[in-house]
Scaffold this motif. Structure first.
Motif, PDB file in Angstrom:
ATOM      1  N   PHE A 172       0.854  -1.185   0.000  1.00 21.12           N
ATOM      2  CA  PHE A 172       0.000   0.000   0.000  1.00 21.12           C
ATOM      3  C   PHE A 172       0.886   1.229   0.000  1.00 21.12           C
ATOM      4  CE2 PHE A 172      -2.186   3.447   2.258  1.00 21.12           C
ATOM      5  CZ  PHE A 172      -3.301   3.580   1.455  1.00 21.12           C
ATOM      6  N   ASP A 173       0.512   2.232  -0.779  1.00 21.81           N
ATOM      7  CA  ASP A 173       1.221   3.510  -0.823  1.00 21.81           C
ATOM      8  C   ASP A 173       0.166   4.599  -0.896  1.00 21.81           C
ATOM      9  OD1 ASP A 173       2.811   5.731  -1.242  1.00 21.81           O
ATOM     10  OD2 ASP A 173       3.867   4.898  -2.962  1.00 21.81           O
ATOM     11  N   ALA A 207       1.659  -7.812   6.931  1.00 23.38           N
ATOM     12  CA  ALA A 207       2.808  -8.702   6.703  1.00 23.38           C
ATOM     13  C   ALA A 207       3.377  -9.192   8.028  1.00 23.38           C
ATOM     14  CB  ALA A 207       3.884  -7.992   5.889  1.00 23.38           C
ATOM     15  N   GLY A 208       3.578 -10.517   8.117  1.00 19.53           N
ATOM     16  CA  GLY A 208       4.143 -11.115   9.319  1.00 19.53           C
ATOM     17  C   GLY A 208       3.174 -11.236  10.473  1.00 19.53           C
ATOM     18  N   LEU A 243       3.276   3.741   3.869  1.00 18.25           N
ATOM     19  CA  LEU A 243       3.744   2.594   3.102  1.00 18.25           C
ATOM     20  C   LEU A 243       3.524   1.365   3.973  1.00 18.25           C
ATOM     21  CD1 LEU A 243       7.097   4.161   1.874  1.00 18.25           C
ATOM     22  CD2 LEU A 243       4.970   3.972   0.585  1.00 18.25           C
ATOM     23  N   ALA A 244       2.715   0.436   3.490  1.00 18.36           N
ATOM     24  CA  ALA A 244       2.405  -0.765   4.272  1.00 18.36           C
ATOM     25  C   ALA A 244       2.586  -2.000   3.403  1.00 18.36           C
ATOM     26  CB  ALA A 244       0.975  -0.691   4.795  1.00 18.36           C
ATOM     27  N   LYS A 245       2.932  -3.098   4.049  1.00 16.64           N
ATOM     28  CA  LYS A 245       3.077  -4.376   3.351  1.00 16.64           C
ATOM     29  C   LYS A 245       2.073  -5.359   3.920  1.00 16.64           C
ATOM     30  CE  LYS A 245       7.808  -3.753   2.004  1.00 16.64           C
ATOM     31  NZ  LYS A 245       9.091  -4.359   1.774  1.00 16.64           N
ATOM     32  N   GLY A 246       1.502  -6.167   3.022  1.00 15.50           N
ATOM     33  CA  GLY A 246       0.518  -7.146   3.440  1.00 15.50           C
ATOM     34  C   GLY A 246       0.714  -8.465   2.726  1.00 15.50           C
ATOM     35  N   GLN A 247      -0.144  -9.417   3.073  1.00 15.72           N
ATOM     36  CA  GLN A 247      -0.083 -10.740   2.463  1.00 15.72           C
ATOM     37  C   GLN A 247      -1.492 -11.307   2.340  1.00 15.72           C
ATOM     38  OE1 GLN A 247       2.584 -12.133   5.486  1.00 15.72           O
ATOM     39  NE2 GLN A 247       0.959 -13.169   6.614  1.00 15.72           N
ATOM     40  N   PHE A 248      -1.659 -12.228   1.389  1.00 16.06           N
ATOM     41  CA  PHE A 248      -2.932 -12.910   1.173  1.00 16.06           C
ATOM     42  C   PHE A 248      -2.623 -14.276   0.580  1.00 16.06           C
ATOM     43  CE2 PHE A 248      -1.926 -10.526  -2.623  1.00 16.06           C
ATOM     44  CZ  PHE A 248      -2.230 -11.390  -3.676  1.00 16.06           C
ATOM     45  N   ASP A 249      -3.600 -15.137   0.534  1.00 22.35           N
ATOM     46  CA  ASP A 249      -3.419 -16.476  -0.025  1.00 22.35           C
ATOM     47  C   ASP A 249      -3.153 -16.347  -1.521  1.00 22.35           C
ATOM     48  OD1 ASP A 249      -3.685 -19.034  -1.110  1.00 22.35           O
ATOM     49  OD2 ASP A 249      -5.491 -19.508   0.035  1.00 22.35           O
ATOM     50  N   PRO A 250      -1.957 -16.735  -2.003  1.00 22.35           N
ATOM     51  CA  PRO A 250      -1.634 -16.557  -3.422  1.00 22.35           C
ATOM     52  C   PRO A 250      -2.554 -17.328  -4.366  1.00 22.35           C
ATOM     53  CG  PRO A 250       0.123 -17.758  -2.294  1.00 22.35           C
ATOM     54  CD  PRO A 250      -0.843 -17.313  -1.253  1.00 22.35           C
ATOM     55  N   SER A 251      -3.234 -18.363  -3.888  1.00 19.62           N
ATOM     56  CA  SER A 251      -4.146 -19.102  -4.765  1.00 19.62           C
ATOM     57  C   SER A 251      -5.357 -18.255  -5.156  1.00 19.62           C
ATOM     58  CB  SER A 251      -4.603 -20.408  -4.108  1.00 19.62           C
ATOM     59  OG  SER A 251      -5.457 -20.150  -3.012  1.00 19.62           O
ATOM     60  N   LEU A 252      -5.598 -17.174  -4.434  1.00 18.10           N
ATOM     61  CA  LEU A 252      -6.721 -16.279  -4.751  1.00 18.10           C
ATOM     62  C   LEU A 252      -6.385 -15.283  -5.864  1.00 18.10           C
ATOM     63  CD1 LEU A 252      -7.926 -15.422  -1.138  1.00 18.10           C
ATOM     64  CD2 LEU A 252      -8.910 -17.086  -2.739  1.00 18.10           C
ATOM     65  N   TYR A 253      -5.102 -15.093  -6.146  1.00 19.60           N
ATOM     66  CA  TYR A 253      -4.667 -14.051  -7.084  1.00 19.60           C
ATOM     67  C   TYR A 253      -5.448 -14.047  -8.402  1.00 19.60           C
ATOM     68  CZ  TYR A 253      -1.631 -10.965  -9.749  1.00 19.60           C
ATOM     69  OH  TYR A 253      -1.151  -9.939 -10.527  1.00 19.60           O
ATOM     70  N   PHE A 296      -4.826  -2.514   9.396  1.00 20.71           N
ATOM     71  CA  PHE A 296      -3.670  -1.668   9.130  1.00 20.71           C
ATOM     72  C   PHE A 296      -3.899  -0.346   9.862  1.00 20.71           C
ATOM     73  CE2 PHE A 296      -3.625  -4.737   5.792  1.00 20.71           C
ATOM     74  CZ  PHE A 296      -2.287  -4.938   5.480  1.00 20.71           C
ATOM     75  N   VAL A 297      -2.873   0.149  10.560  1.00 23.57           N
ATOM     76  CA  VAL A 297      -3.009   1.352  11.382  1.00 23.57           C
ATOM     77  C   VAL A 297      -1.887   2.334  11.055  1.00 23.57           C
ATOM     78  CG1 VAL A 297      -3.087   2.274  13.738  1.00 23.57           C
ATOM     79  CG2 VAL A 297      -4.025  -0.004  13.253  1.00 23.57           C
ATOM     80  N   LYS A 298      -2.263   3.599  10.867  1.00 23.61           N
ATOM     81  CA  LYS A 298      -1.275   4.678  10.691  1.00 23.61           C
ATOM     82  C   LYS A 298      -1.588   5.758  11.715  1.00 23.61           C
ATOM     83  CE  LYS A 298       2.055   6.956   8.665  1.00 23.61           C
ATOM     84  NZ  LYS A 298       3.427   6.492   8.786  1.00 23.61           N
ATOM     85  N   ASN A 299      -0.653   6.025  12.629  1.00 20.08           N
ATOM     86  CA  ASN A 299      -0.839   7.077  13.622  1.00 20.08           C
ATOM     87  C   ASN A 299      -0.682   8.442  12.970  1.00 20.08           C
ATOM     88  OD1 ASN A 299      -1.336   5.406  15.857  1.00 20.08           O
ATOM     89  ND2 ASN A 299       0.850   5.004  16.056  1.00 20.08           N
TER      90      ASN A 299
END
Length: 174
Positions: free
Chosen positions: A98-99, A131-132, A152-162, A138-141
């Protein structure tokens, strides 16, 4: 244009300088902006309930198989704003980035966001996880009022859903 555009006038000390008007994004919003910006905010607020981010200009996910990008036209929640152009980019390996830029007119705030992955029918497939972590929040103060913060945030999801991901939506809170 922020509070620095206030002058003393017909509406007290929060009268907007010549050529500016109150944004009125929500009740009590007296940020001074151009009339064009206020009209865009009104249009964005009117469309907010049905707004789902779509990738590329054709309303579908980006054509590249290397990634899918979903860009937002801006958003508000409480005292917080997410600027036009905030973007999630998804990759076939199940990673996401995310950006975006956010602010708060009151300060001492936090933008909370949940990113939902959707199929061609608009059904939610899953939420992106931090991520991790197993958390999907997701939280931004936002400690300082009117300060713009790049998020700038990093995330993850089940790659089979792509292959099934065709759109995204966000739940948000400030």
């Amino acid at each position: 244009m922020k509070a620095s555009r206030w002058v003393s006038g017909a509406y007290g000390p929060h009268t907007c300088a010549r050529g500016c008007v109150w944004r009125e994004a929500f009740s009590g919003d007296d940020v001074c902006v151009t009339p064009t910006v206020r009209q865009q905010v009104r249009a964005d607020n009117a469309a907010a309930a049905g707004r789902v981010a779509k990738g590329a200009s054709n309303g579908a996910a980006g054509a590249s198989t290397a990634s899918k990008s979903f860009t937002w036209k801006g958003s508000t929640a409480g005292h917080c704003n997410m600027y036009i152009g905030a973007k999630w980019t998804l990759y076939p390996n199940g990673t996401a980035q995310f950006d975006g830029t956010v602010d708060s007119f009151s300060g001492d705030d936090a933008w909370l966001m949940w990113a939902h992955l959707k199929d061609a029918n608009g059904a939610i497939l899953a939420d992106i996880r931090v991520a991790g972590s197993n958390s999907t929040k997701f939280v931004k103060n936002l400690p300082v009022a009117w300060q713009e913060y790049r998020w700038l945030a990093k995330g993850q999801f089940d790659p089979s859903l792509y292959p099934l991901i065709k759109s995204m939506s966000l739940s948000k809170h400030c």
